[in-house]
Design an enzyme around this catalytic site. Structure first.
Site, PDB file in Angstrom:
ATOM      1  N   CYS A   1       0.827  -1.225   0.000  1.00 42.06           N
ATOM      2  CA  CYS A   1       0.000   0.000   0.000  1.00 42.06           C
ATOM      3  C   CYS A   1       0.858   1.271   0.000  1.00 42.06           C
ATOM      4  O   CYS A   1       1.985   1.272   0.493  1.00 42.06           O
ATOM      5  CB  CYS A   1      -0.936   0.100   1.190  1.00 42.06           C
ATOM      6  SG  CYS A   1      -2.055  -1.290   1.333  1.00 42.06           S
TER       7      CYS A   1
ATOM      8  N   ARG B   1       3.433   0.183  -5.223  1.00 40.58           N
ATOM      9  CA  ARG B   1       3.233  -0.392  -3.890  1.00 40.58           C
ATOM     10  C   ARG B   1       1.881  -1.111  -3.759  1.00 40.58           C
ATOM     11  O   ARG B   1       1.584  -1.709  -2.729  1.00 40.58           O
ATOM     12  CB  ARG B   1       3.307   0.706  -2.828  1.00 40.58           C
ATOM     13  CG  ARG B   1       4.637   1.417  -2.784  1.00 40.58           C
ATOM     14  CD  ARG B   1       4.658   2.447  -1.674  1.00 40.58           C
ATOM     15  NE  ARG B   1       4.522   1.832  -0.367  1.00 40.58           N
ATOM     16  CZ  ARG B   1       5.510   1.309   0.334  1.00 40.58           C
ATOM     17  NH1 ARG B   1       6.725   1.337  -0.146  1.00 40.58           N
ATOM     18  NH2 ARG B   1       5.295   0.768   1.512  1.00 40.58           N
TER      19      ARG B   1
ATOM     20  N   TRP C   1      -2.923  -2.434  -1.694  1.00 40.51           N
ATOM     21  CA  TRP C   1      -2.532  -3.808  -2.013  1.00 40.51           C
ATOM     22  C   TRP C   1      -3.171  -4.648  -0.924  1.00 40.51           C
ATOM     23  O   TRP C   1      -2.733  -4.617   0.223  1.00 40.51           O
ATOM     24  CB  TRP C   1      -1.014  -3.939  -1.993  1.00 40.51           C
ATOM     25  CG  TRP C   1      -0.543  -5.322  -2.305  1.00 40.51           C
ATOM     26  CD1 TRP C   1      -0.147  -6.283  -1.416  1.00 40.51           C
ATOM     27  CD2 TRP C   1      -0.414  -5.906  -3.594  1.00 40.51           C
ATOM     28  NE1 TRP C   1       0.216  -7.418  -2.087  1.00 40.51           N
ATOM     29  CE2 TRP C   1       0.066  -7.220  -3.425  1.00 40.51           C
ATOM     30  CE3 TRP C   1      -0.665  -5.444  -4.894  1.00 40.51           C
ATOM     31  CZ2 TRP C   1       0.304  -8.076  -4.492  1.00 40.51           C
ATOM     32  CZ3 TRP C   1      -0.422  -6.301  -5.945  1.00 40.51           C
ATOM     33  CH2 TRP C   1       0.054  -7.595  -5.742  1.00 40.51           C
TER      34      TRP C   1
ATOM     35  N   ASN D   1      -0.941   1.715   5.861  1.00 43.50           N
ATOM     36  CA  ASN D   1      -0.119   0.720   5.181  1.00 43.50           C
ATOM     37  C   ASN D   1       0.437  -0.196   6.264  1.00 43.50           C
ATOM     38  O   ASN D   1       1.129   0.275   7.153  1.00 43.50           O
ATOM     39  CB  ASN D   1       1.007   1.443   4.425  1.00 43.50           C
ATOM     40  CG  ASN D   1       2.136   0.524   4.010  1.00 43.50           C
ATOM     41  OD1 ASN D   1       3.286   0.938   3.928  1.00 43.50           O
ATOM     42  ND2 ASN D   1       1.850  -0.719   3.755  1.00 43.50           N
ATOM     43  N   GLY D   2       0.078  -1.491   6.178  1.00 44.96           N
ATOM     44  CA  GLY D   2       0.592  -2.417   7.192  1.00 44.96           C
ATOM     45  C   GLY D   2      -0.492  -3.367   7.648  1.00 44.96           C
ATOM     46  O   GLY D   2      -1.509  -3.538   6.982  1.00 44.96           O
TER      47      GLY D   2
ATOM     48  N   GLU E   1      16.085 -23.445  -8.406  1.00 41.71           N
ATOM     49  CA  GLU E   1      15.668 -22.038  -8.425  1.00 41.71           C
ATOM     50  C   GLU E   1      16.851 -21.126  -8.784  1.00 41.71           C
ATOM     51  O   GLU E   1      16.711 -20.190  -9.571  1.00 41.71           O
ATOM     52  CB  GLU E   1      15.060 -21.671  -7.052  1.00 41.71           C
ATOM     53  CG  GLU E   1      14.687 -20.204  -6.874  1.00 41.71           C
ATOM     54  CD  GLU E   1      13.700 -19.667  -7.895  1.00 41.71           C
ATOM     55  OE1 GLU E   1      13.143 -20.447  -8.675  1.00 41.71           O
ATOM     56  OE2 GLU E   1      13.514 -18.438  -7.934  1.00 41.71           O
TER      57      GLU E   1
ATOM     58  N   LYS F   1      16.929 -18.604 -11.995  1.00 47.75           N
ATOM     59  CA  LYS F   1      17.194 -17.150 -11.856  1.00 47.75           C
ATOM     60  C   LYS F   1      18.318 -16.732 -12.793  1.00 47.75           C
ATOM     61  O   LYS F   1      18.233 -15.724 -13.486  1.00 47.75           O
ATOM     62  CB  LYS F   1      17.630 -16.810 -10.426  1.00 47.75           C
ATOM     63  CG  LYS F   1      16.666 -16.540  -9.325  1.00 47.75           C
ATOM     64  CD  LYS F   1      15.577 -15.578  -9.530  1.00 47.75           C
ATOM     65  CE  LYS F   1      14.465 -16.146 -10.353  1.00 47.75           C
ATOM     66  NZ  LYS F   1      13.233 -16.494  -9.728  1.00 47.75           N
TER      67      LYS F   1
ATOM     68  N   GLU G   1      17.276 -16.887 -16.610  1.00 53.13           N
ATOM     69  CA  GLU G   1      16.240 -15.971 -17.093  1.00 53.13           C
ATOM     70  C   GLU G   1      16.699 -14.514 -17.145  1.00 53.13           C
ATOM     71  O   GLU G   1      16.207 -13.760 -17.973  1.00 53.13           O
ATOM     72  CB  GLU G   1      14.936 -16.115 -16.303  1.00 53.13           C
ATOM     73  CG  GLU G   1      14.965 -15.573 -14.898  1.00 53.13           C
ATOM     74  CD  GLU G   1      13.620 -15.684 -14.187  1.00 53.13           C
ATOM     75  OE1 GLU G   1      12.575 -15.478 -14.813  1.00 53.13           O
ATOM     76  OE2 GLU G   1      13.629 -15.970 -12.981  1.00 53.13           O
TER      77      GLU G   1
ATOM     78  N   HIS H   1      25.328 -40.328 -13.466  1.00 55.07           N
ATOM     79  CA  HIS H   1      24.454 -41.022 -14.410  1.00 55.07           C
ATOM     80  C   HIS H   1      24.350 -40.284 -15.742  1.00 55.07           C
ATOM     81  O   HIS H   1      23.434 -40.524 -16.514  1.00 55.07           O
ATOM     82  CB  HIS H   1      23.066 -41.228 -13.792  1.00 55.07           C
ATOM     83  CG  HIS H   1      23.122 -42.042 -12.542  1.00 55.07           C
ATOM     84  ND1 HIS H   1      23.434 -43.395 -12.553  1.00 55.07           N
ATOM     85  CD2 HIS H   1      22.987 -41.694 -11.237  1.00 55.07           C
ATOM     86  CE1 HIS H   1      23.437 -43.844 -11.308  1.00 55.07           C
ATOM     87  NE2 HIS H   1      23.186 -42.826 -10.491  1.00 55.07           N
TER      88      HIS H   1
ATOM     89  N   LYS I   1       5.605 -10.778 -16.677  1.00 52.46           N
ATOM     90  CA  LYS I   1       5.421 -11.005 -15.240  1.00 52.46           C
ATOM     91  C   LYS I   1       4.269 -11.966 -14.969  1.00 52.46           C
ATOM     92  O   LYS I   1       4.352 -12.815 -14.102  1.00 52.46           O
ATOM     93  CB  LYS I   1       5.175  -9.661 -14.540  1.00 52.46           C
ATOM     94  CG  LYS I   1       5.098  -9.760 -13.024  1.00 52.46           C
ATOM     95  CD  LYS I   1       6.437 -10.144 -12.423  1.00 52.46           C
ATOM     96  CE  LYS I   1       6.358 -10.507 -10.955  1.00 52.46           C
ATOM     97  NZ  LYS I   1       7.490 -11.346 -10.543  1.00 52.46           N
TER      98      LYS I   1
END
Ligand code: F6R
Length: 609
Positions: free
Chosen positions: A2, A27, A74, A100-101, A482, A486, A489, A505, A604
């Site tokens: 937010c 935000r 948000w 905000n929070g 992961e 990263k 990409e 193997h 995204k």
């Protein structure tokens, strides 16, 4: 997350606010609103949807006033809707709050206020602030706010205006940002510098637990006990684009650094130091229902799938329920064995990924119970699920997911511990031990973030590589996948991750003189095995960059370069181990001059098959 803005002065506050809110849309952007003191009263305009919806209404109405606060939301508590949008008011509508929070103990305060006859209009935690300020108000807004902050728990930055004292904005902050902009016969507040940069470069950065009373020609700060606080002016010398990124060069780097806070927020209200249970009020799963499930599927794409691989280990290990992890685009076409006895855990940052959403619908049609782990409140996946556990990472702007991944893993620990509790597979004491260590993760991640030198050294030496391999065992293997995603990409360097025991193997044929291998060596139980695998690739000429836990000096004698992460138990290591891998991908991409925040060919939110 937010965003908050506020203005007091001689100008019409509405365009100032709209301009500021646009700069804060990063935000949050699921709804927006303003409270404007106009024609002797506080007037609220707030709408679900992007800021443009609010803007259209304000343009038509020509609302104008010299005192106003605004908000871009948000969602955390309560899905996006007009009623849940900020500002929130008391019943009379003469006290308005933007926040905000998260107010952790809002339910307790809400019950108290309802018992005093207060009537609530929304599902949002913030609304308790407006009523609570009204409850304590005795002619001094700052005093009422001071009494409220003594009683509330959580993290917050909030601002209040009232037509009972229309010459001021009162605001406070704890663990969420708030700054004050200094003007000539006018002053501003904002969550972040970009919102006010057009008007002033002179600011005060509010400190923890500080309260400010802002009039058009005066700004005063107080400690939580009401003692005056003297502050230095902070002159901003960033340009607007740097300011939006909080001074970081890229959103990705900013989001990497936001992880301690995002993780803390994802634990807030669900686990506390003094309790031995995990409170997941959003999951309505009973012990009997859990007993009925013969199997769990975790379904997701990309980074979210990698978080799922960690989740499998956690649920099987802690709650003793068999788990299969599936890539959503495969799951939906392989006619999986799903029925009413199946629980499907869907993981998605955006809540809109088409393959994941289609997999959810497929499983739901077959009678499965759907529990989703989602970051965007009110998204399609959240709406279609029986239960939703939100990650509170805030908006993720960079295409490469970082804080979404670590908060997804935290949510999966919470689910696994909750299931273990319901099934009795762990004692209360064991749950408390794990939970207490989890509460220390933000500090450990903060420490891991401080350790960039080795990574930058590695990046400047190796950014010209064509291939980089990641190896690990157990949870380190899940994290290696992961790290490899990263890297490829955002830096376009070919990379693969292998379970270290699989090298022999086939993949070991790829190792030759100088091949770069990133070896994750954080799992105590598997350490000896891993050591042998590292020796195997070294013997074939690999350049090994090892990631190990602090205190393990032996690794240095074998690896070409070693980076240490803080001590953390094996099971809780993934959120810490991934930090250097995110930074490694970032610095490799920067060295190569790649567009870090918007890598080629990627989006995204992937809403195509
Ligand atoms: C990689 C990345 C993607 C997403 C994937 C799923 O950095 O961001 O792999 O994880 O597209 O997206 P969500 O989580 O929104 O469903």
């Amino acid at each position: 997350m937010c965003g908050i803005v506020g203005y007091i002065g001689d100008k019409n506050a509405v365009p100032v606010l709209m301009d500021g809110l646009k700069k804060l849309e990063y935000r949050g952007y699921d709804s927006a609103g303003v409270a404007v003191y106009a024609e002797g009263k506080v007037q609220i305009r707030k709408y679900k949807g992007r800021l443009s919806v609010l803007e259209e209404h304000l343009d038509k109405e020509k609302l104008s006033g010299n005192l106003a606060i605004g908000h871009t939301r948000w969602a955390t508590h309560g899905e996006p809707s007009d009623a849940n949008s900020h500002p929130h008011t008391n019943e009379k509508g003469d006290i308005a709050v933007v926040h905000n929070g998260i107010i952790e103990n809002y339910l307790k305060i809400k019950d108290f206020l309802i018992s005093k006859g207060y009537v609530f209009k929304s599902e949002v935690d913030t609304e308790v602030l407006a009523h609570f300020i009204d409850y304590y108000y005795e002619g001094d807004l700052a005093e009422a706010v001071r009494k409220v902050i003594k009683e509330i728990k959580g993290s917050y930055a909030f601002a209040v205006i009232t037509n009972r004292e229309p010459d001021k904005i009162v605001c406070v902050r704890k663990e969420n940002p708030l700054i004050v902009g200094i003007g000539e016969d006018e002053n501003y507040i904002a969550s972040d510098i970009p919102a006010i940069l057009k008007h002033t470069r002179k600011t005060y950065l509010m400190g923890e637990n500080e309260l400010a009373v802002i009039t058009k020609d005066d700004i005063r700060f107080y400690s939580e006990n009401g003692e005056p606080v003297k502050k230095e002016v902070f002159n901003v010398d960033w340009d607007v684009s740097a300011a939006e990124k909080g001074g970081y060069r890229h959103f990705m780097l900013k989001e990497i650094h936001e992880q301690p806070k995002a993780i803390k927020d994802t634990m807030t209200g669900r686990m506390a130091k003094d309790s031995d249970t995990i409170r997941l009020d959003d999951i309505k799963l009973t012990a009997e229902e859990l007993e009925r499930f013969s199997k769990i599927f975790i379904v997701a794409c990309g980074t979210a799938y990698h978080a799922g691989l960690v989740g499998k280990y956690l649920i099987e290990h802690l709650a003793k329920i068999p788990v299969e992890v599936d890539i959503a685009s495969e799951f939906r076409y392989r006619n999986p064995l799903v029925d009413e006895k199946t629980l499907v855990i869907i993981i998605s940052q955006s809540g809109e990924t088409l393959d994941t959403f289609a997999a959810l619908k497929e499983a739901k049609n077959k009678g499965a119970r759907i529990l989703s782990v989602v970051n965007v409140v009110g998204s399609s996946i959240a709406r279609e699920s029986h239960d939703v556990l939100y990650t509170w990472a805030g908006p993720e702007i960079a295409v490469a997911s970082t804080k979404a991944y670590t908060t997804q893993i935290i949510a999966l620990y919470e689910i696994a511990l909750h299931m273990a509790d319901l099934k009795g597979t762990l004692s209360k004491e064991e749950i408390k031990t794990i939970k207490d260590e989890m509460l220390n993760l933000p500090a450990k991640i903060e420490k891991a973030l401080g350790n960039k030198e080795e990574i930058q050294k590695f990046a400047s030496k190796n950014s010209g590589e064509k291939d980089v391999f990641f190896i690990g065992r157990g949870l380190d293997y899940a994290v290696a996948l992961e790290g490899s995603l990263k890297l490829k990409e955002i830096s376009y360097i070919h990379s693969d991750a292998y379970a270290a025991g699989e090298l022999k193997h086939g993949p070991i044929a790829l190792i030759e003189e100088g091949t770069v291998v990133v070896a994750l060596m954080t799992q105590h139980e598997l350490y000896e095995k891993m050591l042998s695998n590292v020796k195997e690739v070294k013997a074939r000429g690999a350049y090994v960059f090892a990631i190990a836990k602090e205190g393990n000096k032996e690794v240095e004698t074998i690896a070409d370069q070693t980076l240490y992460i803080p001590q953390v138990s094996d099971m809780l290591s993934p959120t810490v181990t991934v930090i250097p891998l995110q930074l490694l991908a970032y610095y490799m991409a920067v060295e190569k001059g790649c567009d870090v925040d918007m890598p080629r060919n990627l989006a995204k939110s992937v809403t195509v098959e």
